[in-house]
Design a protein around this motif. Structure first.
Motif, short mmCIF file in Angstrom:
data_model
loop_
_atom_site.label_atom_id
_atom_site.label_comp_id
_atom_site.label_asym_id
_atom_site.label_seq_id
_atom_site.Cartn_x
_atom_site.Cartn_y
_atom_site.Cartn_z
N PRO A 91 0.83 -1.21 0.00
CA PRO A 91 0.00 0.00 0.00
C PRO A 91 0.87 1.25 0.00
N LEU A 92 0.52 2.20 -0.86
CA LEU A 92 1.38 3.36 -1.05
C LEU A 92 1.45 4.24 0.20
N ASP A 93 0.37 4.29 0.99
CA ASP A 93 0.45 5.12 2.19
C ASP A 93 1.50 4.58 3.15
N GLU A 94 1.62 3.24 3.24
CA GLU A 94 2.66 2.65 4.08
C GLU A 94 4.05 2.98 3.55
N GLU A 95 4.22 2.90 2.23
CA GLU A 95 5.51 3.21 1.64
C GLU A 95 5.87 4.68 1.84
N ALA A 410 6.86 4.18 -17.77
CA ALA A 410 8.14 4.87 -17.99
C ALA A 410 8.22 6.24 -17.35
N CYS A 411 7.11 6.79 -16.90
CA CYS A 411 7.10 8.18 -16.41
C CYS A 411 6.77 8.29 -14.93
N GLY A 412 6.80 7.15 -14.21
CA GLY A 412 6.71 7.21 -12.76
C GLY A 412 5.32 7.24 -12.16
N HIS A 413 4.31 6.68 -12.84
CA HIS A 413 2.94 6.72 -12.31
C HIS A 413 2.37 5.30 -12.19
N VAL A 414 3.15 4.43 -11.59
CA VAL A 414 2.83 3.00 -11.59
C VAL A 414 1.57 2.71 -10.77
N HIS A 415 1.50 3.20 -9.54
CA HIS A 415 0.34 2.93 -8.69
C HIS A 415 -0.94 3.46 -9.34
N GLU A 416 -0.90 4.66 -9.84
CA GLU A 416 -2.07 5.27 -10.46
C GLU A 416 -2.49 4.49 -11.70
N GLY A 417 -1.50 4.13 -12.53
CA GLY A 417 -1.83 3.38 -13.73
C GLY A 417 -2.47 2.05 -13.42
N LEU A 448 6.95 -3.59 -12.50
CA LEU A 448 7.70 -2.56 -11.80
C LEU A 448 7.45 -2.59 -10.30
N GLN A 449 6.30 -3.09 -9.90
CA GLN A 449 6.01 -3.21 -8.48
C GLN A 449 6.60 -4.48 -7.87
N GLY A 450 7.26 -5.28 -8.69
CA GLY A 450 7.84 -6.52 -8.18
C GLY A 450 6.80 -7.58 -7.88
N ASP A 451 5.62 -7.44 -8.46
CA ASP A 451 4.50 -8.36 -8.21
C ASP A 451 4.53 -9.43 -9.31
#
Length: 673
Positions: A91-95, A410-417, A448-451
């Motif tokens: 979860p991004l809030d934890e990160e 490629a532009c850093g929006h992995v969670h949102e995408g 990219l999330q290692g999942d």
């Protein structure tokens, strides 16, 4: 000092008492909220206050929340603003809490009133996790958090000949109509009339600015008379003074009445934009009826001259415009009165969907850096368009979200995408090329999330969706997903079977297509893992040549990375350093944090092998800081971890543990901005 503060406002007037108070509070309290009516100047006061605030070791970061409509993207927005392009599946809030835990930061959350409960929750979590964090928010209402110190931003004093309101009025009038304003303030009687205008407008800065814009057309006396008549309409229903929010609405309504009909129409239609926009978008979205496309730019400039719209970038090909929230809300109400909310939102969404398709087609070419910059500038509009399409046309939402694969990956929006793609795949009808593309884009975010297990399953689903299409390209893209899903956990042999030369030949397709090139990339990585460095170099050189022919930079930089790793394996340490420096140059152009982190590890290993242990230690420290912005170090990959550890061992051997630790710490403190 790191940070991303917007430009300061040159014509800032007064507020010395508030600035002194805020200077003290930002040093003593951890959560401060500026409240006040729309247009009173909360954001400007916050900007001036943090500009004067004591420096923070890890910077002052500004997060503009006005364009954000989906509360679920709050954490993503904050993380991206502060430089955390997290690629973890956690979860991004934890990160974000973990990333901020040891940092000393002043965080400004600007325009929170539409997200009060979400901001209250996130700010509480961050403050609890990060002892060195101070949060300043601006909102029309308080957050209601424990320990919150609320400062009400009042209108500028408007009584007397030297009031702050009159000083601001003079500055704005001189900017809007220099000759007319100079004549006004050369005459004491007319100056008193200006002071009365300021008093009627309650000293609210935005209301004063809107009034000053009228001096291009009217004398001060005409403006005062008409403004007085406008306010007296409400006199029978309001005793004594108008509440300040009513004053602001009245001032905006008066400005609206004084616009030409086509200006009012454009004002209402522009309210669909969140954040800033360019002329081409305004023309496509807002024309129609009496507002011909050829007239939009001229009418837009008329709204700029009336202070209804502002330029966020100057004139020219890159000119961009925006509306303040209070003015946008008024326009939105009129758009509803016109019955055009749905039709204008549809045009907005389809314009940005078409832009996304064009960007997808242009990404693997010479315009890649320009597309990166343009789509980054359009981030708020892309979100708005996707949210609308998810509700109105899920099939179109899936097409758009899939076309934006490069933006997510490629532009850093992995969670949102990943969030948008999962929602679109759930809502859209099954089958078709859009589903294969959407599954591929979703798989990229998982990688990219290692999942890796879900990414492998998504790759299989993508392959099944691609099979009936009769097009090798989506099949190759699916093969890349599957190959990397097994490669990263440590199975390069299977990766080559899925994406290597024989597998690619079996699929066919264009050797310059994205899928083919990505399969070459995966093959190069896998060959390095197997110690087959000559073959890896051959794959990488072929990949680099293809990318150079296309004019492409992002993938070409990864070809340089493979060449660097292969050179390291062959003992060609100087050659490895040369290749990885070329890689880092390309990655910095495109803001690819993952690529920068990878490259720093390899450069450190090359430099250490060349005997410069101190520089290698600094590079490893800087790389560590970059890895922290993208999630798990080395993505948990055994081969990436081994390469990084090799550089550390050689650096320690060269300079000793104590010197290594000192240099490493110096590297971690380097800015990743």
């Amino acid at each position: 000092m790191p940070g991303n503060l917007p430009p300061d406002v040159a014509s800032f007037v007064g507020r010395e008492g508030e600035l002194t108070l805020l200077g003290r509070l930002l040093g003593e309290r951890r959560l401060v909220t500026l409240t006040g009516v729309g247009g009173v100047g909360k954001s400007r006061l916050a900007r001036r206050a943090v500009g004067r605030a004591a420096a923070r070791r890890d910077g002052i970061w500004w997060v503009q929340l006005s364009p954000l409509r989906d509360p679920r993207l709050l954490t993503t927005t904050v993380a991206h603003a502060v430089g955390l392009a997290d690629h973890s599946a956690q979860p991004l809030d934890e990160e974000l809490c973990a990333w901020m835990a040891d940092k000393e930061i002043l965080l400004v959350l600007d325009t929170c009133e539409h997200l009060v409960s979400e901001v209250r929750h996130l700010a509480g979590e961050l403050l609890q996790s990060a002892p060195g964090l101070t949060v300043l928010t601006t909102s029309r209402e308080r957050l209601g958090s424990p320990g919150e110190r609320v400062v009400e931003v009042r209108p500028l004093p408007s009584e007397g000949p030297d009031s702050d309101a009159l000083t601001l009025f003079r500055a704005r009038a001189l900017a809007a109509a220099p000759e007319a304003a100079a004549a006004v303030f050369a005459d004491p009687d007319r100056t008193r009339t200006a002071a009365e205008v300021c008093r009627r407008l309650d000293g609210i800065p935005l209301a004063l600015e809107l009034a000053c814009a009228r001096l291009r057309l009217w004398t001060l006396e005409q403006m005062a008379q008409r403004l007085g008549a406008r306010f007296e309409v409400l006199a029978d229903t309001r005793a004594a003074h108008l509440p300040r929010h009513q004053t602001m609405r009245t001032a905006i309504g008066w400005s609206h009445e004084l616009c030409e009909p086509v200006e009012r129409l454009l004002w209402s239609r522009l309210s669909v934009f969140t954040g800033d926009f360019d002329v081409a978008a305004a023309r496509a979205v807002c024309s129609g009826g009496p507002l011909a496309p050829s007239r939009v730019e001229r009418v837009l400039e008329g709204l700029v001259s009336k202070s209804v719209v502002r330029r966020s970038q100057e004139r020219g090909a890159g000119a961009r415009y925006l509306m303040l929230d209070t003015i946008r809300e008024f326009g939105r109400d009129w758009l509803a009165e016109l019955g055009e909310v749905r039709s204008v939102a549809d045009r907005h969404a389809h314009w940005y969907a078409a832009l996304s398709q064009a960007a997808d087609e242009g990404w693997m070419g010479p315009g890649q850096v320009d597309w990166y910059r343009r789509m980054t500038a359009e981030h708020a509009q892309l979100r708005t368009a996707l949210e609308h399409l998810l509700a109105a046309d899920p099939a179109a939402a899936l097409e758009m979200a899939g076309a934006l694969w490069f933006f997510w990956f490629a532009c850093g929006h992995v969670h949102e995408g990943r969030r948008f793609l999962e929602r679109a795949l759930d809502e859209a009808p099954p089958g078709g090329a859009a589903r294969a593309q959407g599954l591929w884009a979703l798989g990229l975010t998982m990688l990219l999330q290692g999942d890796m297990d879900p990414a492998l399953e998504t790759g299989l689903r993508c392959a099944r969706a691609a099979a009936p299409l009769g097009d090798p390209e989506p099949e190759l893209r699916a093969a890349y997903l599957r190959a990397v899903s097994v490669l990263m956990p440590g199975d390069p042999t299977t990766a080559i079977a899925l994406a290597g030369p024989r597998a690619r030949a079996g699929h066919g397709g264009r050797t310059s297509g994205t899928g083919w090139l990505l399969c070459r990339l995966a093959t190069g990585y896998a060959l390095c893992d197997l110690g087959r460095y000559e073959e890896a170099s051959e794959e990488a050189r072929g990949l680099r040549e293809s990318c150079a022919e296309l004019g492409e930079r992002w993938l070409r930089a990864y070809a340089d990375y493979i060449l660097a790793v292969a050179a390291l394996g062959l003992g060609q340490h100087g050659e490895a350093a040369r290749h990885v420096r070329a890689m880092l140059s390309g990655k910095r152009l495109l803001g690819d944090r993952f690529g920068i982190a990878l490259g720093l590890d390899v450069l450190a290993a090359a430099v250490a092998a060349l005997g410069d242990g101190e520089l290698a230690a600094r590079l490893l420290g800087t790389g560590h800081a970059w890895w922290r912005t993208v999630g798990r170090p080395q993505m948990g990959s055994p081969s990436l971890t081994a390469l990084r550890d090799q550089g550390e061992r050689q650096a320690r051997a060269a300079i000793g543990d104590a010197a290594y630790e000192t240099a490493f710490l110096g590297g971690t403190e380097a800015s990743t901005g």
